[in-house]
Design an enzyme around this catalytic site. Structure first.
Site, PDB file in Angstrom:
ATOM      1  CD  GLU A 149       0.782   0.550   2.510  1.00 43.64           C
ATOM      2  OE1 GLU A 149       0.493   1.443   2.848  1.00 43.64           O
ATOM      3  OE2 GLU A 149       1.355  -0.047   3.189  1.00 43.64           O
TER       4      GLU A 149
ATOM      5  CD  GLU B  32       7.962   1.690  -0.092  1.00 46.59           C
ATOM      6  OE1 GLU B  32       8.392   2.544   0.126  1.00 46.59           O
ATOM      7  OE2 GLU B  32       8.011   0.570  -0.587  1.00 46.59           O
TER       8      GLU B  32
END
Length: 352
Positions: free
Chosen positions: A177, A320
């Protein structure tokens, strides 16, 4: 078919694990040239993957990490160390191959799927999957982050991506994300769904000071009081105090489970999405693999709430999908041991 009916149809496809395949995998593990159980949790991975896929010798050759990007109106409250314009800048960095998750994904031989599911600013790039539900959430400290319909649409978008990737032959998925302010929304989702105090759920995110952490806790508490999300209704929680990337990851996890694909859960934000998925569909938890325990306060308890035991503890707090991609190596090692080790019989080794 209404959107919520469509979501219920996805959830209805999530079945239990294949116990016969898991038992067959366990039998083969015990036939390999090692003492029974001596590979510890690597053996647990193999049995879980066998149960998920129905294969005694599961494969994880095709791997992908899905990085969902969304913005948060609650950033207006000054809850993050970074300004909101960093979200599209970092997404551009992902697309250029320059972020930490890109480096780790290249090492692991994994593909990165970058998705705009809720960025405030449009970004045009041929490599960016356009699934924008709305241009960032509203400020949850002043009202609902989004409508219920938007939350459902984001969950469905994630589920469709899982279905598409499974159709292309991807065998192992991971959550990632990007979204400035998303630890605030994730802490709110966790606090409501698990019934824990906000003080225990909220952490420093990108590295805020003590003073700003206190402010962040106050903002989350105010948002929960303002919106009164229903802990028994995960969609209501996602809509009122969640984020579009969190909802998208919830759907990705549910979609992976519906497609009988294992999905590796990254850090705190991904785990909040995993908790929402587990609340919507308890059977989906069996398809999740915990990757690491992040430095974020509350993450270990959040993982326990889902029933996930992380493999790594590296004090990471980047997000991430970085922790999940690191776990790819352990998962691949486990399946290689299962398929490539000699058995006692084939090696001519006396079994104890």
């Amino acid at each position: 078919m209404g959107r919520e009916q469509e979501l219920r149809a996805v959830i209805s496809r999530v079945g239990g694990l294949d116990e016969a395949a898991a038992a067959a995998a366990a039998q083969r593990l015990d036939s390999l040239t090692k003492p029974p159980g001596s590979l510890g949790r690597l053996e647990d991975i193999v049995k879980q993957l066998a149960g998920i896929t129905g294969q005694t010798l599961p494969s994880v050759e095709r791997k992908a990490v899905v990085v969902m990007a969304g913005d948060h109106g609650v950033c207006e409250e000054g809850v993050s160390a970074f300004p909101q314009e960093v979200t599209p800048q970092m997404v551009a960095n992902f697309l250029a191959g320059g972020a930490a998750v890109n480096v780790l994904a290249r090492q692991a031989g994994a593909e990165i799927i970058c998705v705009d599911i809720g960025m405030a600013s449009p970004l045009e790039h041929p490599g960016l999957l356009q699934r924008n539900v709305r241009r960032g959430t509203a400020n949850m400290a002043k009202g609902a982050a989004m409508t219920r319909e938007e939350a459902v649409e984001a969950v469905l978008a994630g589920a469709r991506i899982a279905e598409e990737l499974a159709g292309k032959g991807v065998e192992l998925l991971a959550t990632g994300e990007m979204g400035i302010g998303n630890t605030t929304a994730s802490a709110a989702v966790y606090a409501v769904l698990a019934g824990v105090p906000v003080e225990d759920a909220a952490g420093r995110g990108t590295g805020i000071s003590d003073e700003r952490l206190g402010h962040k806790i106050e903002v989350i508490a105010r948002a929960i009081k303002q919106n009164e999300p229903d802990a028994a209704d995960p969609l209501d929680v996602l809509a009122k105090v969640g984020g579009l990337e969190i909802a998208g990851l919830t759907g990705l996890i549910l979609g992976a489970a519906a497609e009988r694909k294992p999905i590796v859960i990254d850090g705190f934000i991904s785990s909040a999405a995993a908790l929402a998925a587990a609340r919507l569909c308890p059977a989906s938890a069996a398809y999740m693999i915990g990757s690491h325990q992040s430095h974020e306060r509350g993450h270990s308890k959040l993982l326990e709430e889902i029933g996930l035991a992380p493999f790594l503890k590296l004090d990471m707090r980047l997000g991430e999908g970085t922790g999940a991609v690191l776990a790819f190596h352990l998962i691949e090692a486990a399946v290689r041991l299962q398929s490539e080790m000699a058995t006692f019989e084939s090696a001519g080794v006396t079994k104890g």
